[in-house]
Design a protein around this motif. Sequence first.
Motif, mmCIF file in Angstrom:
data_model
loop_
_atom_site.group_PDB
_atom_site.id
_atom_site.type_symbol
_atom_site.label_atom_id
_atom_site.label_comp_id
_atom_site.label_asym_id
_atom_site.label_seq_id
_atom_site.Cartn_x
_atom_site.Cartn_y
_atom_site.Cartn_z
ATOM 1 N N GLY A 163 50.627 33.102 12.621
ATOM 2 C CA GLY A 163 49.772 33.286 11.743
ATOM 3 C C GLY A 163 49.443 32.641 10.538
ATOM 4 O O GLY A 163 50.188 31.657 10.384
ATOM 5 N N GLU A 164 49.625 32.867 9.738
ATOM 6 C CA GLU A 164 49.686 32.911 8.122
ATOM 7 C C GLU A 164 50.480 32.586 7.548
ATOM 8 O O GLU A 164 50.765 32.965 5.775
ATOM 9 N N THR A 165 51.691 32.652 8.088
ATOM 10 C CA THR A 165 52.750 32.574 7.313
ATOM 11 C C THR A 165 53.606 31.549 6.491
ATOM 12 O O THR A 165 52.708 30.297 6.854
ATOM 13 N N ALA A 166 53.962 31.756 5.133
ATOM 14 C CA ALA A 166 54.388 30.320 4.536
ATOM 15 C C ALA A 166 55.752 29.677 4.905
ATOM 16 O O ALA A 166 56.315 29.696 5.804
ATOM 17 N N LEU A 167 55.447 28.314 5.456
ATOM 18 C CA LEU A 167 56.172 26.987 5.751
ATOM 19 C C LEU A 167 56.765 26.037 4.327
ATOM 20 O O LEU A 167 56.077 26.233 3.455
ATOM 21 N N PRO A 168 57.849 25.031 4.520
ATOM 22 C CA PRO A 168 58.152 24.592 3.745
ATOM 23 C C PRO A 168 56.884 23.347 3.071
ATOM 24 O O PRO A 168 56.591 23.542 5.259
#
Length: 447
Positions: free
Chosen positions: A165-170
Amino acid sequence: MRLVDESRADAAWWEDEGRRIGAELGSVHAAVVVAPTPDDAAAIALGIGAVQGETRRVVVADLADDTRALQRHVVGDDPHGVADCFLFGVSINRIAHPVAGAKNLFVLPSGTQSVLDEEIYRNDRWRRLVAGFREVGALLLLVAPAGAPLLADLVGYTDGVIAGGETALPAGARTLAVAEPPSGLPVAGADVPSDVASPAATEGDPAAAVETSAQRSATRWVVGGAALLAVAALATAIAVRLPERRVAAAPAPAPDTVAAPVASIDSAAASVAPETPLVLNPADSSQATAYSVELAKFSTPLGALMRVRDELPGSVPATTFGVVPLGADGTLWYRVLAGVAATRRGADSTLAALRRIPGVADSAAGVVVATPLAFRLEEHVDPGAAPGVVNDYRTRGIPAYALRQADGTVTLYAGAFATPEQAALFTTYLRAAGIEPALTYRLGRTL
């Protein structure tokens, strides 16, 4: 069959999403999996593994410290895991747990120490391990906390990120696929232990910034051909039996046609050749066991090691591998060798015997090659202790084998080569493992 605990909210949803996107990941060989929680990421990884495991081996590694969704598949009371492999040298084969009800799917637990550690997340062994998975066509999935400050370093060793989903990524991370979340889930990535902050994170380096996967393309990213591996890859190579890509054995080039050696064992093009080692026992050339049987060639030492260490039956004598440059560009190939013989006729008999062992060499495989030289590891080893010492070397990634000498003791060797120039290509390999090369004419017979 469900691989997750269905009593946990949304676990089945994430597993189903993993199964959905798993069908599209056939060209991926290593990825970091993140989601709103590590358990969600683990469910996605298990779903992917259930699908991809139908055609290849899949290993799911817990880099989030005892993730419950993965820990439930760990059987037995051995506490070792990924941290112990990277920090203490425990064999990955020892910590791999097959997932019941799934084909070709294994779980690696976190281990006795916290895996959220800079020495692990930033360890260059990942690069070589990933190259090994790519070489054998397997898939490595690393389950990690979404907002770990060192996540960008870990992702950099892989093909990219699989996001829930809208997971924060580097920032800059390549998104391989997105698992759609149930409605109402928050963006993850804020609640991460602070004691693993990297220098980039603590000094405000822009590379440590994050952005959401919704801002990224879900197009798969495929890495180009991996560089040839150095010995450190073998010291940490996964020992779970994985399907190998092999190249049929071909006659070795004659000594006067061997291409110029390259600078190191992990490079196929270089301007400076390694120094040619001196043969320590030139007077023994006439007594050398000068022939071996080549069974196959591999494009990386990892593939060759796994064939020697994990696949060939114990009844196959004196198994090892060497390196040979082939073609106009001198590309290095790692050839698996077996048996020793003082004469070509004796080697022909060895080849015929090997062809009678199932799975070793069929009627079209195998070729006798001249390999009078080898690197001596140890002398005057007790015959009873020799198998254990050989196994210790192989655990370190050194393709050791034992030959009985005229006085009844055993000498341990590694590799087998046609010329000192060819053997020079192996010296970087040995030195990287802490072994000073000692090139000799090979003497003795199989145990």
